[in-house]
Design a protein around this motif. Sequence first.
Motif, short mmCIF file in Angstrom:
data_model
loop_
_atom_site.label_atom_id
_atom_site.label_comp_id
_atom_site.label_asym_id
_atom_site.label_seq_id
_atom_site.Cartn_x
_atom_site.Cartn_y
_atom_site.Cartn_z
N THR A 198 -143.12 58.08 -52.43
CA THR A 198 -143.43 58.54 -50.91
C THR A 198 -144.94 58.48 -50.65
O THR A 198 -145.82 58.44 -51.44
N SER A 199 -144.91 58.95 -49.37
CA SER A 199 -146.43 58.86 -48.93
C SER A 199 -147.22 59.93 -49.89
O SER A 199 -148.40 59.75 -50.34
N LEU A 217 -147.73 59.18 -53.43
CA LEU A 217 -148.84 58.09 -53.44
C LEU A 217 -150.25 58.80 -53.61
O LEU A 217 -151.02 58.47 -54.34
N TRP A 231 -154.27 51.30 -51.55
CA TRP A 231 -152.79 51.59 -51.69
C TRP A 231 -152.45 52.10 -50.26
O TRP A 231 -151.22 51.86 -50.21
N ARG A 232 -153.23 52.55 -49.70
CA ARG A 232 -152.64 52.98 -48.09
C ARG A 232 -152.26 51.80 -47.29
O ARG A 232 -151.51 51.66 -46.53
N TYR A 284 -149.11 50.70 -48.55
CA TYR A 284 -148.17 51.46 -47.96
C TYR A 284 -147.72 51.21 -46.68
O TYR A 284 -146.59 50.99 -46.15
N SER A 285 -148.93 51.07 -45.67
CA SER A 285 -148.60 50.77 -44.26
C SER A 285 -147.70 49.47 -44.20
O SER A 285 -146.93 49.49 -43.24
N CYS A 294 -145.87 47.73 -46.50
CA CYS A 294 -144.78 47.43 -47.24
C CYS A 294 -143.83 48.41 -47.53
O CYS A 294 -142.71 48.43 -48.01
N LYS A 295 -144.04 49.74 -46.89
CA LYS A 295 -143.03 50.87 -46.99
C LYS A 295 -141.70 50.42 -46.27
O LYS A 295 -141.77 49.55 -45.53
N LEU A 323 -142.16 53.32 -50.82
CA LEU A 323 -142.89 52.13 -51.49
C LEU A 323 -142.13 51.86 -52.60
O LEU A 323 -142.53 52.70 -53.83
N ILE A 354 -144.22 47.16 -55.38
CA ILE A 354 -145.59 47.16 -56.02
C ILE A 354 -145.68 46.21 -57.28
O ILE A 354 -146.86 45.88 -57.39
#
Length: 204
Positions: A133-134, A137, A160-161, A164-165, A167-168, A174, A179
């Motif tokens: 989850t965010s 992460l 990483w952010r 996440y932005s 590819c979530k 994620l 990953i």
Amino acid sequence: MDSSLPSKDIQEGIDDAGRPMPTDQNVLQKHVAFFDRNHDGLVYPWETFEGFRAIGAGYFLSIAGAFFINVALSGKTRPGKFPSLLFPIEVKNIHLGKHGSDSGVYDSEGRFVSLKFEEIFSKFARTHANALTSDELMAMLKANREPQDYKGWIGSWTEWRTLYSLCKDNHGLLRKETIKAVYDGSLFESMERERAAAAAKKKA
């Protein structure tokens, strides 16, 4: 970028037991090679921009990424060479651009370390065993921080952010396979193909 037959100078990863694990090529190089749009071994800022756009990043993120990534990595990947105002990144030397406060999934030679990859999920994936989850992460990023390594903190957070932005999934997760695909260099090519197919379908 894949090769059907391994070459003599095969790059290796590290398996769970710490043993060398043959691969077709250095996975960190493969990760970066997506942005080498003309396959000449160099990544220029306009190629970084084009690569970001190809995977769905907006103009601002693509411009910012091209500027900061190339400025940060050009000198590090071109040791002993006179600085270039074109800020090229040499793919073969990308391991020299590794920053601190990272996950350790790439070792100092750019090889994949399976144990470190699995640790991401065994240590931080609390809600779902195979996804982050965010908040999870962010917990990982905080745990990986090395004292006073501010550049490493910023580099890891940005990488990483951004991932996440872009590819979530629809649930804000994620996923592990996503990953893994980033680390082995296959995700960006897959994202580009999917976007191209979607664009072609709209035109049809």
